[in-house]
Design a protein around this motif. Structure first.
Motif, PDB file in Angstrom:
ATOM      1  N   VAL A  11      -2.387   2.881 -10.218  1.00 33.99           N
ATOM      2  CA  VAL A  11      -3.257   2.334 -11.256  1.00 33.99           C
ATOM      3  C   VAL A  11      -4.242   1.403 -10.576  1.00 33.99           C
ATOM      4  N   ASP A  12      -5.523   1.762 -10.641  1.00 37.06           N
ATOM      5  CA  ASP A  12      -6.575   0.978  -9.970  1.00 37.06           C
ATOM      6  C   ASP A  12      -6.246   0.773  -8.486  1.00 37.06           C
ATOM      7  N   ASN A  13      -5.810   1.888  -7.852  1.00 41.07           N
ATOM      8  CA  ASN A  13      -5.482   1.919  -6.412  1.00 41.07           C
ATOM      9  C   ASN A  13      -4.255   1.078  -6.044  1.00 41.07           C
ATOM     10  N   LYS A  14      -3.483   0.643  -7.030  1.00 39.98           N
ATOM     11  CA  LYS A  14      -2.245  -0.073  -6.768  1.00 39.98           C
ATOM     12  C   LYS A  14      -1.069   0.877  -6.992  1.00 39.98           C
ATOM     13  N   THR A  15      -0.234   1.027  -5.986  1.00 41.34           N
ATOM     14  CA  THR A  15       0.892   1.939  -6.062  1.00 41.34           C
ATOM     15  C   THR A  15       1.882   1.488  -7.128  1.00 41.34           C
ATOM     16  N   CYS A  16       2.292   2.423  -7.981  1.00 36.49           N
ATOM     17  CA  CYS A  16       3.238   2.103  -9.046  1.00 36.49           C
ATOM     18  C   CYS A  16       3.997   3.370  -9.423  1.00 36.49           C
ATOM     19  N   SER A  17       4.773   3.279 -10.487  1.00 38.15           N
ATOM     20  CA  SER A  17       5.582   4.411 -10.926  1.00 38.15           C
ATOM     21  C   SER A  17       5.675   4.388 -12.445  1.00 38.15           C
ATOM     22  N   GLY A  18       6.377   5.382 -12.998  1.00 43.25           N
ATOM     23  CA  GLY A  18       6.579   5.432 -14.443  1.00 43.25           C
ATOM     24  C   GLY A  18       6.070   6.731 -15.054  1.00 43.25           C
ATOM     25  N   ARG A  19       6.559   7.031 -16.247  1.00 40.21           N
ATOM     26  CA  ARG A  19       6.172   8.224 -16.987  1.00 40.21           C
ATOM     27  C   ARG A  19       5.173   7.842 -18.073  1.00 40.21           C
TER      28      ARG A  19
END
Length: 277
Positions: free
Chosen positions: A125-133
């Motif tokens: 999200v906005d080049n920030k690594t994250c996770s989730g559905r």
């Protein structure tokens, strides 16, 4: 009932009660961990106080049940993706802001004539690594061969987090999605999606390819559109494309379960393969 006299059964019941309690009240992870520590100390203390007795004291049983009740709560909490610090929901501060999301399409859901729905796994999200559905709703996507399961895509739009139902006794769609670890939705159009050439080739990707090959072979047999939709439901358990009129006809005939018969064994096979892998 004799089965309830077994200590393991009693412990299991309290463990399940802890899971149910956590699913309804969503306790804080930190407080859950603290209570586990407190009940564990109490459990050790009661063992020490009653270790010389042939028949255990009542307080030993109470401490044991409370400990496993709290373990049930903690088990649910650590498996709740909402509390994962890398989940994308913690990056969405304002729902009116636009965000750039990079995600991979995991599963296609039932949509309508104008909108296709997918479950996506968020990577950035906005080049920030994250996770989730996240639930992805794509307008005017019918016939777009670029959009397939396993695609890595980039979307720019508003991420809407799930909200509680406002009307009494109304179906709470937000809670339904939360129970599936889907905490938000994003709306976009097929023209505004950037599709990466690299696909995530996993069991979801190959199963979708196999399903598409079967559908292509069925189309060669000159089925009409409605017939093909029913055949897909019977053979593949895919009801996404069945029209509302056909579903109503099956409902009025009391035979709607026929369309779901094949989906059940396919689901069991998928669970079995997932368990093995």
């Amino acid at each position: 009932m004799k089965i309830l006299q077994f200590p393991l059964m009693k412990i299991t019941i309290w463990f399940v009660l802890g899971i149910v309690f956590s699913s309804y009240f969503n306790p804080n992870p930190a407080s859950t961990f603290v209570f586990i520590g407190i009940f564990f100390v109490a459990f050790i203390a009661t063992i020490y106080l009653s270790k010389k007795d042939f028949i255990q004291k009542v307080y030993f049983g109470i401490a044991t049940y409370l400990l496993f009740f709290q373990i049930g709560c903690f088990t649910h909490v650590i498996h709740n993706e909402f509390y994962n610090e890398t989940n994308y929901v913690h990056l969405i501060k304002n729902e009116t802001d636009y965000h750039s999301l990079e995600l991979v399409l995991r599963e296609k859901l039932k949509g309508n004539e104008k909108v296709d729905k997918y479950i996506g796994l968020v990577k950035k999200v906005d080049n920030k690594t994250c996770s989730g559905r996240i639930l992805v709703q794509i307008h005017d996507a019918h016939g777009d061969s670029r959009i397939q399961i396993g695609n890595n895509i980039q979307i720019y739009g508003k991420c809407i987090l799930n909200k509680k139902s406002l009307n009494p006794n109304q179906f709470d769609y937000g809670k339904y999605l939360n129970n599936k670890s889907i905490f938000g939705q994003i709306y976009t159009s097929a023209n505004s999606i950037k599709v990466n050439d690299k696909n995530d080739k996993n069991i979801w990707y190959y199963s979708d390819r196999l399903r598409n090959n079967i559908i292509t072979n069925l189309q060669k047999n000159n089925f009409s559109k409605n017939e093909l939709q029913v055949v897909n439901a019977l053979i593949l358990g895919q009801q996404q494309d069945i029209s509302k009129e056909i579903l109503k006809d099956y409902q009025y005939a009391g035979a709607i379960h026929i369309l779901s018969v094949s989906g059940l064994p396919v689901g069991f096979i998928l669970l079995f393969i997932s368990f093995l892998l």
